[in-house]
Motif scaffolding. Structure first.
Motif, PDB file in Angstrom:
ATOM      1  N   PRO A  41       0.834  -1.198   0.000  1.00  0.00           N
ATOM      2  CA  PRO A  41       0.000   0.000   0.000  1.00  0.00           C
ATOM      3  C   PRO A  41       0.870   1.249   0.000  1.00  0.00           C
ATOM      4  O   PRO A  41       1.886   1.306   0.704  1.00  0.00           O
ATOM      5  CB  PRO A  41      -0.791  -0.110   1.312  1.00  0.00           C
ATOM      6  CG  PRO A  41       0.051  -0.960   2.184  1.00  0.00           C
ATOM      7  CD  PRO A  41       0.788  -1.919   1.288  1.00  0.00           C
ATOM      8  N   PHE A  42       0.494   2.241  -0.806  1.00  0.00           N
ATOM      9  CA  PHE A  42       1.188   3.515  -0.741  1.00  0.00           C
ATOM     10  C   PHE A  42       1.003   4.117   0.645  1.00  0.00           C
ATOM     11  O   PHE A  42       0.007   3.869   1.325  1.00  0.00           O
ATOM     12  CB  PHE A  42       0.655   4.480  -1.807  1.00  0.00           C
ATOM     13  CG  PHE A  42       1.074   4.123  -3.212  1.00  0.00           C
ATOM     14  CD1 PHE A  42       2.377   4.314  -3.627  1.00  0.00           C
ATOM     15  CD2 PHE A  42       0.149   3.597  -4.106  1.00  0.00           C
ATOM     16  CE1 PHE A  42       2.770   3.982  -4.919  1.00  0.00           C
ATOM     17  CE2 PHE A  42       0.525   3.267  -5.399  1.00  0.00           C
ATOM     18  CZ  PHE A  42       1.844   3.454  -5.815  1.00  0.00           C
ATOM     19  N   GLU A  43       1.965   4.933   1.052  1.00  0.00           N
ATOM     20  CA  GLU A  43       1.882   5.555   2.373  1.00  0.00           C
ATOM     21  C   GLU A  43       0.762   6.575   2.454  1.00  0.00           C
ATOM     22  O   GLU A  43       0.112   6.711   3.497  1.00  0.00           O
ATOM     23  CB  GLU A  43       3.224   6.237   2.707  1.00  0.00           C
ATOM     24  CG  GLU A  43       4.325   5.279   3.090  1.00  0.00           C
ATOM     25  CD  GLU A  43       4.245   4.871   4.556  1.00  0.00           C
ATOM     26  OE1 GLU A  43       4.204   5.745   5.437  1.00  0.00           O
ATOM     27  OE2 GLU A  43       4.223   3.657   4.812  1.00  0.00           O
ATOM     28  N   SER A  44       0.507   7.306   1.369  1.00  0.00           N
ATOM     29  CA  SER A  44      -0.457   8.382   1.462  1.00  0.00           C
ATOM     30  C   SER A  44      -0.972   8.765   0.087  1.00  0.00           C
ATOM     31  O   SER A  44      -0.238   8.677  -0.910  1.00  0.00           O
ATOM     32  CB  SER A  44       0.193   9.602   2.134  1.00  0.00           C
ATOM     33  OG  SER A  44      -0.758  10.445   2.701  1.00  0.00           O
ATOM     34  N   LEU A  45      -2.247   9.213   0.051  1.00  0.00           N
ATOM     35  CA  LEU A  45      -2.895   9.620  -1.193  1.00  0.00           C
ATOM     36  C   LEU A  45      -3.321  11.075  -1.096  1.00  0.00           C
ATOM     37  O   LEU A  45      -3.573  11.600  -0.010  1.00  0.00           O
ATOM     38  CB  LEU A  45      -4.125   8.750  -1.464  1.00  0.00           C
ATOM     39  CG  LEU A  45      -3.931   7.240  -1.455  1.00  0.00           C
ATOM     40  CD1 LEU A  45      -5.265   6.545  -1.723  1.00  0.00           C
ATOM     41  CD2 LEU A  45      -2.882   6.816  -2.461  1.00  0.00           C
ATOM     42  N   ASP A  46      -3.406  11.723  -2.241  1.00  0.00           N
ATOM     43  CA  ASP A  46      -3.918  13.085  -2.295  1.00  0.00           C
ATOM     44  C   ASP A  46      -5.407  13.079  -1.942  1.00  0.00           C
ATOM     45  O   ASP A  46      -6.184  12.305  -2.508  1.00  0.00           O
ATOM     46  CB  ASP A  46      -3.699  13.667  -3.689  1.00  0.00           C
ATOM     47  CG  ASP A  46      -4.161  15.098  -3.788  1.00  0.00           C
ATOM     48  OD1 ASP A  46      -5.338  15.306  -4.141  1.00  0.00           O
ATOM     49  OD2 ASP A  46      -3.363  16.004  -3.517  1.00  0.00           O
ATOM     50  N   ARG A  59       6.233   1.623   5.277  1.00  0.00           N
ATOM     51  CA  ARG A  59       6.446   1.168   6.652  1.00  0.00           C
ATOM     52  C   ARG A  59       5.735  -0.163   6.907  1.00  0.00           C
ATOM     53  O   ARG A  59       4.615  -0.383   6.431  1.00  0.00           O
ATOM     54  CB  ARG A  59       5.928   2.204   7.647  1.00  0.00           C
ATOM     55  CG  ARG A  59       6.767   3.466   7.753  1.00  0.00           C
ATOM     56  CD  ARG A  59       6.073   4.496   8.625  1.00  0.00           C
ATOM     57  NE  ARG A  59       4.809   4.924   8.013  1.00  0.00           N
ATOM     58  CZ  ARG A  59       3.866   5.596   8.665  1.00  0.00           C
ATOM     59  NH1 ARG A  59       4.025   5.884   9.949  1.00  0.00           N
ATOM     60  NH2 ARG A  59       2.761   5.962   8.037  1.00  0.00           N
ATOM     61  N   ALA A  60       6.372  -0.993   7.717  1.00  0.00           N
ATOM     62  CA  ALA A  60       5.758  -2.263   8.105  1.00  0.00           C
ATOM     63  C   ALA A  60       4.453  -2.026   8.849  1.00  0.00           C
ATOM     64  O   ALA A  60       3.464  -2.740   8.652  1.00  0.00           O
ATOM     65  CB  ALA A  60       6.722  -3.061   8.974  1.00  0.00           C
ATOM     66  N   MET A  61       4.428  -1.024   9.718  1.00  0.00           N
ATOM     67  CA  MET A  61       3.224  -0.735  10.482  1.00  0.00           C
ATOM     68  C   MET A  61       2.065  -0.385   9.574  1.00  0.00           C
ATOM     69  O   MET A  61       0.927  -0.816   9.795  1.00  0.00           O
ATOM     70  CB  MET A  61       3.502   0.411  11.468  1.00  0.00           C
ATOM     71  CG  MET A  61       2.325   0.792  12.340  1.00  0.00           C
ATOM     72  SD  MET A  61       1.233   2.037  11.571  1.00  0.00           S
ATOM     73  CE  MET A  61       2.294   3.466  11.564  1.00  0.00           C
ATOM     74  N   ALA A  62       2.314   0.399   8.527  1.00  0.00           N
ATOM     75  CA  ALA A  62       1.249   0.785   7.602  1.00  0.00           C
ATOM     76  C   ALA A  62       0.714  -0.426   6.847  1.00  0.00           C
ATOM     77  O   ALA A  62      -0.495  -0.576   6.665  1.00  0.00           O
ATOM     78  CB  ALA A  62       1.766   1.839   6.633  1.00  0.00           C
ATOM     79  N   THR A 352      -2.688   4.624   7.010  1.00  0.00           N
ATOM     80  CA  THR A 352      -2.903   4.126   8.365  1.00  0.00           C
ATOM     81  C   THR A 352      -4.285   4.472   8.926  1.00  0.00           C
ATOM     82  O   THR A 352      -4.753   3.834   9.872  1.00  0.00           O
ATOM     83  CB  THR A 352      -1.834   4.706   9.305  1.00  0.00           C
ATOM     84  OG1 THR A 352      -1.792   6.129   9.140  1.00  0.00           O
ATOM     85  CG2 THR A 352      -0.458   4.128   8.979  1.00  0.00           C
ATOM     86  N   SER A 353      -4.950   5.487   8.366  1.00  0.00           N
ATOM     87  CA  SER A 353      -6.208   5.956   8.957  1.00  0.00           C
ATOM     88  C   SER A 353      -7.404   5.016   8.759  1.00  0.00           C
ATOM     89  O   SER A 353      -8.292   4.994   9.625  1.00  0.00           O
ATOM     90  CB  SER A 353      -6.544   7.348   8.426  1.00  0.00           C
ATOM     91  OG  SER A 353      -5.622   8.295   8.921  1.00  0.00           O
ATOM     92  N   PRO A 354      -7.506   4.249   7.666  1.00  0.00           N
ATOM     93  CA  PRO A 354      -8.645   3.315   7.574  1.00  0.00           C
ATOM     94  C   PRO A 354      -8.747   2.354   8.750  1.00  0.00           C
ATOM     95  O   PRO A 354      -9.850   1.901   9.089  1.00  0.00           O
ATOM     96  CB  PRO A 354      -8.385   2.586   6.258  1.00  0.00           C
ATOM     97  CG  PRO A 354      -7.668   3.602   5.422  1.00  0.00           C
ATOM     98  CD  PRO A 354      -6.759   4.316   6.399  1.00  0.00           C
ATOM     99  N   TYR A 355      -7.633   2.050   9.385  1.00  0.00           N
ATOM    100  CA  TYR A 355      -7.664   1.199  10.580  1.00  0.00           C
ATOM    101  C   TYR A 355      -8.546   1.827  11.668  1.00  0.00           C
ATOM    102  O   TYR A 355      -9.366   1.145  12.294  1.00  0.00           O
ATOM    103  CB  TYR A 355      -6.235   0.970  11.086  1.00  0.00           C
ATOM    104  CG  TYR A 355      -6.101   0.804  12.577  1.00  0.00           C
ATOM    105  CD1 TYR A 355      -6.380  -0.413  13.195  1.00  0.00           C
ATOM    106  CD2 TYR A 355      -5.710   1.887  13.374  1.00  0.00           C
ATOM    107  CE1 TYR A 355      -6.264  -0.554  14.580  1.00  0.00           C
ATOM    108  CE2 TYR A 355      -5.598   1.753  14.741  1.00  0.00           C
ATOM    109  CZ  TYR A 355      -5.877   0.537  15.347  1.00  0.00           C
ATOM    110  OH  TYR A 355      -5.774   0.409  16.705  1.00  0.00           O
TER     111      TYR A 355
END
Length: 368
Positions: A41-46, A59-62, A352-355
């Motif tokens: 997964p990409f780290e972040s989207l616009d 990141r592994a966490m993401a 990370t926010s969908p979690y």
């Protein structure tokens, strides 16, 4: 407004939030949000377009948070995506030499930061537990147990706490115990106990809860501070009080009779009084209740809604969902951070926010 009207409006808000998550957010992370070359997964989207932002790292966490989300999501497509995420997680981030998990890789998936991070390890345990429940893949359960054993052997301190970070070889402590990683370790061990060795994980959880009570609870407010009590410039985050109570109250038998189970309702009450206003939940307070950071982060709003659901405060939950939908959700996804007046402070949507959205939605009641 009558109770029937409140329930009707609450049910409509819950349906709308679930529909937004299922029809917009989940497809976004299976489509534009997923690098099909690296299978990460990409780290972040616009936030406006949904397009991936320039990549500096993964990141592994993401990846683990996304694995958790898709392990919990319904449908065959989500299950297939979880399969891919699990294989990528262990292929890209598992440190075969030291037995732990590297923190991040670069844009080409080469090792970048090999710090052994407790926050990351906790999410590996959580994600593997969720994935095993969904897939019954024995490798996930095995990896979950091995990671938990490594945490106990390497990260645990003499006073029932856990170092926040270790050196790559896991021999040297780099950061002392901190609230947030240990909260997510609590979450992870609760999930692990559902699929393996419940008595052992309960023992670990009770020890951790006592360590938190002794070292991190601010006596006047009963809130759990971000750093050990006595640390200069310490702060209290309302969102974390809400998150802690949801975890502990949702697994009450594990924490029965412990100080933490007694203190958290008072911490939540204090946090609602000082940390929630017409603009939502603030990021942090000092120990007197003064606002340190007035940013309204989406994760703190979801944890507030979650704790309202857990506590059964349905009238406040209805109003909170109404405000949340109007302020934080938009047709292409969500706004990550707002100021007190509702102005957008961040133009990205982190992976990370969908979690946080998923854990909130899972706690919402089935109101007809």
């Amino acid at each position: 407004m009558t109770a029937a009207q409140t329930n009707s409006m609450l049910a409509a808000h819950i349906r709308a939030v679930r529909e937004h998550f299922d029809s917009i957010i989940l497809p976004l992370w299976m489509g534009q949000g997923f690098n099909t070359d690296l299978l990460l997964p990409f780290e972040s989207l616009d936030s406006d377009t949904g397009a991936p932002l320039p990549v500096a790292r993964y990141r592994a966490m993401a990846c683990a948070r996304q694995l958790y989300v898709f392990s919990e999501a319904p449908g065959a497509a989500a299950a297939r995506h979880a399969d891919v995420l699990f294989e990528s997680l262990r292929r890209v981030f598992h440190d075969e030499r030291h037995g732990g998990w590297r923190y991040s890789v670069d844009a080409q998936a080469r090792p970048l930061d090999e710090t052994q991070d407790l926050y990351t390890h906790a999410f590996i345990v959580l994600a593997c537990a969720a994935y095993f429940r969904r897939s019954r893949n024995a490798d996930a359960r095995k990896l979950m147990l091995a990671t938990a054993s490594g945490i106990e052997a390497r990260f645990k301190t003499a006073d029932s706490l856990y170092h926040a970070a270790l050196s790559p070889d896991m021999e040297e402590a780099l950061r002392p115990p901190a609230q947030n990683p240990m909260m997510h370790l609590t979450e992870a061990y609760l999930a692990a106990a559902q699929v393996a060795e419940p008595a052992l994980f309960a023992q670990r959880l009770r020890g951790l809860a006592q360590g938190i009570s002794h070292r991190f609870v601010h006596a006047p407010t009963q809130c759990i501070s971000e750093e050990r009590q006595g640390t200069a410039g310490n702060r209290l985050e309302p969102g974390h009080q809400f998150e802690w109570l949801s975890l502990v109250q949702g697994s009450a038998p594990v924490f029965e009779g412990l100080d933490l189970a007694e203190s958290l309702p008072r911490a939540v009450q204090w946090s609602r009084r000082h940390g929630v206003d017409a603009g939502g939940v603030v990021a942090s307070l000092d120990e007197s209740g003064a606002v340190v950071d007035g940013t309204r982060r989406i994760w703190a709003q979801t944890e507030y809604l979650r704790v309202l659901a857990v506590q059964g405060d349905l009238s406040t939950l209805e109003a909170g969902l109404d405000a949340f939908r109007s302020r934080f959700l938009h047709p292409g996804g969500w706004y990550e951070c707002l100021d007190a007046d509702g102005a957008v402070l961040r133009a990205d949507m982190p992976s990370t926010s969908p979690y946080h959205l998923a854990t909130c939605i899972s706690a919402l009641p089935d109101v007809v």
